[in-house]
Design an enzyme around this catalytic site. Sequence first.
Site, PDB file in Angstrom:
ATOM      1  N   ILE A  84       4.942  17.338  38.729  1.00  0.00           N
ATOM      2  CA  ILE A  84       4.062  18.206  37.956  1.00  0.00           C
ATOM      3  C   ILE A  84       3.469  19.218  38.940  1.00  0.00           C
ATOM      4  O   ILE A  84       3.371  18.947  40.140  1.00  0.00           O
ATOM      5  CB  ILE A  84       2.956  17.430  37.198  1.00  0.00           C
ATOM      6  CG1 ILE A  84       2.126  16.557  38.141  1.00  0.00           C
ATOM      7  CG2 ILE A  84       3.546  16.611  36.080  1.00  0.00           C
ATOM      8  CD1 ILE A  84       1.008  15.801  37.425  1.00  0.00           C
ATOM      9  N   ASP A  85       3.127  20.389  38.438  1.00  0.00           N
ATOM     10  CA  ASP A  85       2.651  21.465  39.297  1.00  0.00           C
ATOM     11  C   ASP A  85       1.385  21.067  40.048  1.00  0.00           C
ATOM     12  O   ASP A  85       0.617  20.213  39.597  1.00  0.00           O
ATOM     13  CB  ASP A  85       2.328  22.714  38.459  1.00  0.00           C
ATOM     14  CG  ASP A  85       3.536  23.242  37.712  1.00  0.00           C
ATOM     15  OD1 ASP A  85       4.656  22.992  38.158  1.00  0.00           O
ATOM     16  OD2 ASP A  85       3.334  23.908  36.681  1.00  0.00           O
ATOM     17  N   MET A  86       1.162  21.731  41.162  1.00  0.00           N
ATOM     18  CA  MET A  86      -0.032  21.481  41.954  1.00  0.00           C
ATOM     19  C   MET A  86      -1.288  21.607  41.097  1.00  0.00           C
ATOM     20  O   MET A  86      -2.211  20.791  41.201  1.00  0.00           O
ATOM     21  CB  MET A  86      -0.100  22.470  43.123  1.00  0.00           C
ATOM     22  CG  MET A  86      -1.371  22.348  43.964  1.00  0.00           C
ATOM     23  SD  MET A  86      -1.443  23.524  45.326  1.00  0.00           S
ATOM     24  CE  MET A  86      -1.771  25.047  44.434  1.00  0.00           C
TER      25      MET A  86
END
Length: 298
Positions: free
Chosen positions: A132-134
């Site tokens: 999942i994105d930062m």
Amino acid sequence: MTITCDQEGVRLDAFLAEQDLGCTRSAIQRLLERGDILVNGAPVRKNYKTKNGDRIDLQMPEPEAPEILPEPMDLDIRYEDGDLLVINKPKGLVVHPAPGHWSGTLVNGLMAHCRDLSGINGVLRPGIVHRIDMDTSGLLIVAKNDFAHQALADQLQDHTLRRVYEAVAVGNIREDGGTIDAPIGRHPVDRKKMAVTEKNSKPAVTHFEVLNRYRGYTHLRLRLETGRTHQIRVHLAYRSHPVLGDCVYGRGKELGLGSQCLHARTLTFLHPRTGEPVTVECELPPYFTEILGKLPPV
């Protein structure tokens, strides 16, 4: 891989750079120069243009990276056994090491927590089944061994691993629910972004349900059927309702939020060893509930 008729006539280095191989175009060019990429069994120049039926063989080198060191970290573990664990990742935490982030990542913390992690994704992403994105918060599965990793990866592939998110979208979505079925690939101009495109793309399907409406905003529950890079962010932006606070695909900082309001809330999967269904849920984080409290009522 084999070139199809709709993929012919493209420079080979540009085509391969769009294939999500983890290589930049310049890196692809170096592989071509070294003869690590063959077309129909023979090396070609980097400006070679693809032809229908071309067979492309790649010999990808092992990633060169500094040693990834364990770093003690306060991990929010929501499920753990001998095969896997599920982490509730906070917003702002990078998942795995990469240029500019060789330390302080989730992987560094996992290496301090676990003696062994799956090696399927190599030295940079040990145990990481999906990302999942930062700046996305929420649940992430980590495999402790290759058996569990492969079983979970198969569930990602056949869509039996269910991922449910919540987001705040900009604008009022009129439907109470629906499906966004639009292929996603590299942006034709900005190579750092993804986009809905028919060219060199992969199928992408997102199901959504409206949880609540506000003046100018919509609180959504979203279920991923596929798992393309930035899928929810790209699909909502494609529908002209970007994720609130998305600085790449949306309007950027808004209501005091410096990054997207997107949270991975529920994971459901079959346990790789027992075959029993497992569901892990986590509450909305404070940044998300604070934003909901700021939204003007309809």
